[in-house]
Write an enzyme that holds these catalytic residues in place. Sequence first.
Site, PDB file in Angstrom:
ATOM      1  N   LYS A  37       0.862  -1.181   0.000  1.00 20.25           N
ATOM      2  CA  LYS A  37       0.000   0.000   0.000  1.00 20.25           C
ATOM      3  C   LYS A  37       0.899   1.232   0.000  1.00 20.25           C
ATOM      4  O   LYS A  37       1.556   1.540   0.998  1.00 20.25           O
ATOM      5  CB  LYS A  37      -0.891  -0.001   1.248  1.00 20.25           C
ATOM      6  CG  LYS A  37      -1.925   1.116   1.289  1.00 20.25           C
ATOM      7  CD  LYS A  37      -3.145   0.764   0.490  1.00 20.25           C
ATOM      8  CE  LYS A  37      -4.252   1.800   0.687  1.00 20.25           C
ATOM      9  NZ  LYS A  37      -5.475   1.460  -0.066  1.00 20.25           N
ATOM     10  N   GLY A 203     -19.926  -8.734   1.690  1.00 21.82           N
ATOM     11  CA  GLY A 203     -19.690  -9.297   3.014  1.00 21.82           C
ATOM     12  C   GLY A 203     -18.538 -10.269   3.096  1.00 21.82           C
ATOM     13  O   GLY A 203     -18.247 -10.795   4.182  1.00 21.82           O
TER      14      GLY A 203
END
Length: 240
Positions: A37, A203
């Site tokens: 990241k 989910g």
Amino acid sequence: MTTLVITGTNTDIGKTVVTAALATLARAAGRRVAVFKPAQTGIAPGEPGDAHVAARLAGEGVTAVELARFPEPLAPATSARRAGLPPVTPQAAADAVRKLEAKYDLVLVEGAGGLLVHLDDEGGTLADVAALLDAPVLVVAAPALGTLNIVQLTGEALRARGLTTRGVVIGAWPHEPGLAERCNVRELAAMAGAPLLGAVPEGAGGLDPARFAADASGWLARELGGTWSAEDFTAAADRT
């Protein structure tokens, strides 16, 4: 493919979970995987960032690397400026990835928000990172109304920069898709100018790592190491 850049059509659409699924399948194939990241925003010190969340979901053996962290949930350039911290430049991000490439078989580079979100005050973006690395870009898209325009704009921006669009993955497919979601499935590939390569169920990020690993193959296409079929998924969406 040593490095894959993962961008989104927006924020909070499932990039991290898609990244985790990619890492899971690569690890299952015996590859050494790092999730990188360049700039994490909106996370307090000590809290897990996106790379760490992806690595946790993917299970043991996946390394999380974060180049910089800025406190406010804003674009990286803005958050860095407001915090009085040096921003991440595309070159710094690319240099860090090159070092990881020497140690890992696959480096997954997850951006912040969309492709052209600014990393620094000079206008550097994730697209610039991908260009420096000569790496393909996977686009994670929402399935809902409004997504086709953003997917097409992202695809055009990638082509204008001479970058390769690896494909499109739906980041969070609803359990009960509406008319717009079902119709958009047939349009996403054409809008992106690249194949539809997966759909992660809504989910999925809440699953435990064992269940996540067991199910991930069914979310991504063969080109990404899974068993998911765009043809079958599109036919099922038509029948819903």
